[in-house]
Design a protein around this motif. Sequence first.
Motif, PDB file in Angstrom:
ATOM      1  N   VAL A   1      42.971  41.902  28.480  1.00 26.92           N
ATOM      2  CA  VAL A   1      41.741  41.152  28.199  1.00 26.92           C
ATOM      3  C   VAL A   1      41.007  40.924  29.511  1.00 26.92           C
ATOM      4  O   VAL A   1      41.625  40.605  30.519  1.00 26.92           O
ATOM      5  CB  VAL A   1      42.075  39.763  27.578  1.00 26.92           C
ATOM      6  N   ARG A   2      39.682  41.102  29.503  1.00 34.11           N
ATOM      7  CA  ARG A   2      38.851  40.764  30.671  1.00 34.11           C
ATOM      8  C   ARG A   2      37.743  39.841  30.192  1.00 34.11           C
ATOM      9  O   ARG A   2      37.192  40.023  29.126  1.00 34.11           O
ATOM     10  CB  ARG A   2      38.254  42.004  31.322  1.00 34.11           C
ATOM     11  N   THR A   3      37.423  38.851  31.015  1.00 32.30           N
ATOM     12  CA  THR A   3      36.390  37.880  30.677  1.00 32.30           C
ATOM     13  C   THR A   3      35.374  37.796  31.811  1.00 32.30           C
ATOM     14  O   THR A   3      35.671  38.196  32.935  1.00 32.30           O
ATOM     15  CB  THR A   3      37.012  36.492  30.393  1.00 32.30           C
TER      16      THR A   3
ATOM     17  N   GLY B   1      47.316  38.551  40.198  1.00 32.05           N
ATOM     18  CA  GLY B   1      46.519  37.354  39.907  1.00 32.05           C
ATOM     19  C   GLY B   1      45.401  37.652  38.921  1.00 32.05           C
ATOM     20  O   GLY B   1      45.104  38.802  38.611  1.00 32.05           O
ATOM     21  N   TRP B   2      44.764  36.617  38.415  1.00 30.63           N
ATOM     22  CA  TRP B   2      43.722  36.729  37.397  1.00 30.63           C
ATOM     23  C   TRP B   2      42.507  37.531  37.839  1.00 30.63           C
ATOM     24  O   TRP B   2      41.921  38.255  37.053  1.00 30.63           O
ATOM     25  CB  TRP B   2      43.174  35.336  37.056  1.00 30.63           C
ATOM     26  N   ILE B   3      42.085  37.361  39.091  1.00 27.81           N
ATOM     27  CA  ILE B   3      40.772  37.851  39.497  1.00 27.81           C
ATOM     28  C   ILE B   3      40.774  39.282  40.040  1.00 27.81           C
ATOM     29  O   ILE B   3      39.901  40.057  39.687  1.00 27.81           O
ATOM     30  CB  ILE B   3      40.126  36.847  40.480  1.00 27.81           C
ATOM     31  N   PRO B   4      41.740  39.697  40.841  1.00 30.70           N
ATOM     32  CA  PRO B   4      41.684  41.089  41.300  1.00 30.70           C
ATOM     33  C   PRO B   4      42.041  42.062  40.182  1.00 30.70           C
ATOM     34  O   PRO B   4      42.543  41.662  39.138  1.00 30.70           O
ATOM     35  CB  PRO B   4      42.725  41.138  42.419  1.00 30.70           C
TER      36      PRO B   4
ATOM     37  N   GLY C   1      31.265  31.593  36.908  1.00 34.31           N
ATOM     38  CA  GLY C   1      30.889  32.950  36.506  1.00 34.31           C
ATOM     39  C   GLY C   1      31.536  34.021  37.360  1.00 34.31           C
ATOM     40  O   GLY C   1      30.898  34.585  38.246  1.00 34.31           O
ATOM     41  N   THR C   2      32.787  34.311  37.117  1.00 33.18           N
ATOM     42  CA  THR C   2      33.506  35.387  37.810  1.00 33.18           C
ATOM     43  C   THR C   2      34.418  36.068  36.806  1.00 33.18           C
ATOM     44  O   THR C   2      34.884  35.442  35.861  1.00 33.18           O
ATOM     45  CB  THR C   2      34.318  34.844  39.014  1.00 33.18           C
ATOM     46  N   THR C   3      34.656  37.341  36.986  1.00 43.52           N
ATOM     47  CA  THR C   3      35.523  38.048  36.050  1.00 43.52           C
ATOM     48  C   THR C   3      36.985  37.736  36.332  1.00 43.52           C
ATOM     49  O   THR C   3      37.377  37.468  37.464  1.00 43.52           O
ATOM     50  CB  THR C   3      35.310  39.575  36.116  1.00 43.52           C
ATOM     51  N   ALA C   4      37.778  37.767  35.270  1.00 42.73           N
ATOM     52  CA  ALA C   4      39.221  37.545  35.373  1.00 42.73           C
ATOM     53  C   ALA C   4      39.883  38.336  34.251  1.00 42.73           C
ATOM     54  O   ALA C   4      39.236  38.698  33.267  1.00 42.73           O
ATOM     55  CB  ALA C   4      39.551  36.065  35.244  1.00 42.73           C
TER      56      ALA C   4
END
Length: 92
Positions: A36-38, A23-26, A49-52
């Motif tokens: 890519v990380r945001t 998944g995007w977040i873990p 405001g959380t990293t993904a």
Amino acid sequence: MSVPAEATYADGSTGTLTIQLTGWIPGPAYGETEAVRTSRIHTRTGPLGTTAAIFHQVGELDPAKERSAITLTAPSGTARAHVFALSLERND
């Protein structure tokens, strides 16, 4: 999440592989690397405001055969797979 895939080769034969998607977040769970990380994601109600991340993964196909198509099957359940890019290259 597991996504079954079928490779069709130029000679008409086929081969299968399973692509494991995180998944995007873990962080990476299946040996992927981060492409890519945001620092935020966009939701239906606005930015959060959380990293993904979007991950890069390598799958093995028959190196002796020329590929002509890759078919991805929808995963079961409510999860939806997002494939942003797929490239086929020889590892000669």
